[in-house]
Design an enzyme around this catalytic site. Sequence first.
Site, PDB file in Angstrom:
ATOM      1  N   LEU A   1       0.727  -1.504  -0.284  1.00 29.78           N
ATOM      2  CA  LEU A   1       0.055   0.462  -0.065  1.00 29.78           C
ATOM      3  C   LEU A   1       1.195   0.659  -0.036  1.00 29.78           C
ATOM      4  CD1 LEU A   1      -3.151   0.223   0.429  1.00 29.78           C
ATOM      5  CD2 LEU A   1      -2.577   0.288   2.902  1.00 29.78           C
ATOM      6  N   HIS A   2       0.844   2.422  -1.077  1.00 30.31           N
ATOM      7  CA  HIS A   2       1.736   2.968  -0.864  1.00 30.31           C
ATOM      8  C   HIS A   2       1.154   4.421  -1.972  1.00 30.31           C
ATOM      9  CE1 HIS A   2       2.612   1.708  -5.269  1.00 30.31           C
ATOM     10  NE2 HIS A   2       3.216   3.099  -5.078  1.00 30.31           N
ATOM     11  N   ARG A   3       0.278   4.364  -2.693  1.00 29.64           N
ATOM     12  CA  ARG A   3      -0.898   5.090  -3.499  1.00 29.64           C
ATOM     13  C   ARG A   3      -0.836   6.802  -2.610  1.00 29.64           C
ATOM     14  NH1 ARG A   3       0.974   4.626  -7.531  1.00 29.64           N
ATOM     15  NH2 ARG A   3       1.488   2.132  -8.593  1.00 29.64           N
TER      16      ARG A   3
END
Length: 378
Positions: A219-221
Amino acid sequence: MKNIMKRIFAMICVGARPNFMKAAPLLEEMKRAEGFSTFLLHTGQHYDKGMSDAFFKDLGMPRPDGYLGVGSGSHASQTALIMKRFEKTLIGKKPDIVLVVGDVNSTLACSLTAVKMGIAVGHVEAGLRSRDFTMPEEINRLLTDQISELLFTTSIDANENLRAEGIPKDKIFFVGNVMIDTLLRHRNKTKKSGILKALGLAPASGMDKGQKPYAVLTLHRPSNVDSKEPMERIILALITIGKDIPIVFPAHPRTIKMIGAFGMEKQLRRSGIILLPPLGYLDFLALMSGSTFVLTDSGGIQEETTALGIPCITLRNNTERPVTVTEGTNTVVGTDPVRIVREARRILSGKGKSGRIPRLWDGKAALRIVRILKKHFS
Ligand code: UD1
């Protein structure tokens, strides 16, 4: 008569984690082929050991020939600093072509600098479109494609996107997927990774005593992690899924920072998530290959799971890689906890997509690119 061919001087630009595995097979093929000299340029967009050095090591890549050391910053300042420093490199080196990969800020900044100096740009992984302009990557992709002389695509839908944007047919080449070249080349080496054993986890295919199956999360957006609300929705889903299967979460530095800022460590712990720092290429590939399914908002992981035949749940409202949905193992669910949990349960009940490998994802994409470059410059 002897055919005298000039050496092609290719400068390959990388900057961020998802670039390194795309550049590696290009460098290898150019080294193998006759008639190329190469220069590997690293902008320094990603600079932590775990985000950069670890990949060079795992992928057996040479040290960059040039390093711009730009680091983090706002989009404008990061892009501007890359351009300013890259211009100096180009003045000194004068390559025949600048090759850029993917869709990060370094991709656009290097392309723009080169084209304004009259140097040809080749874009590897061209034509992908999410039609979502809140994604910085969509802007990077669109602009890079408009100014590139050679556009190398991973799927036919990308060719169609480029044609619809007025790019002439003779500039577009469907070559396959260089990231999958790397995956296929390194797949066997994952046996050496000790990551599963260290975590007490077992590959979905064969469990030893005391080992457990697991899911993987990345998860990094910015749209998912830079504000509290979407992150909370996702964590809510993870708490429910975590009751059925442990979730391993190698977290991006940006995400770790935001989890701290939102005070969400407790919630995460409650979900039973195994939180890890960023992993190197081989450990992550080993983890992904042995998982029951993957939850992600990454672009590349949607493709890697399709190549591995592992079901993928994409925590976004769209994808620029539709072939992973129509042919592969990907399901795009957004951030609604009900939809995320429903898809995870579907997979756990044995109904996950098995998919098939998209056309030309066969490990030879870099070779095709090298052949096209030779022809182009002959
Ligand atoms: C970038 C790409 C994204 C890609 C992702 C993969 C852009 C616009 N985005 O996002 O498309 O999916 O890389 O990782 O180019 N940071 C560190 N150490 C590092 C690098 C970054 O701590 O080595 C932290 C910094 O706080 C930085 C933040 O991460 O401000 C974001 O880094 P940045 O390079 O701006 O974007 P990514 O989120 O990594």
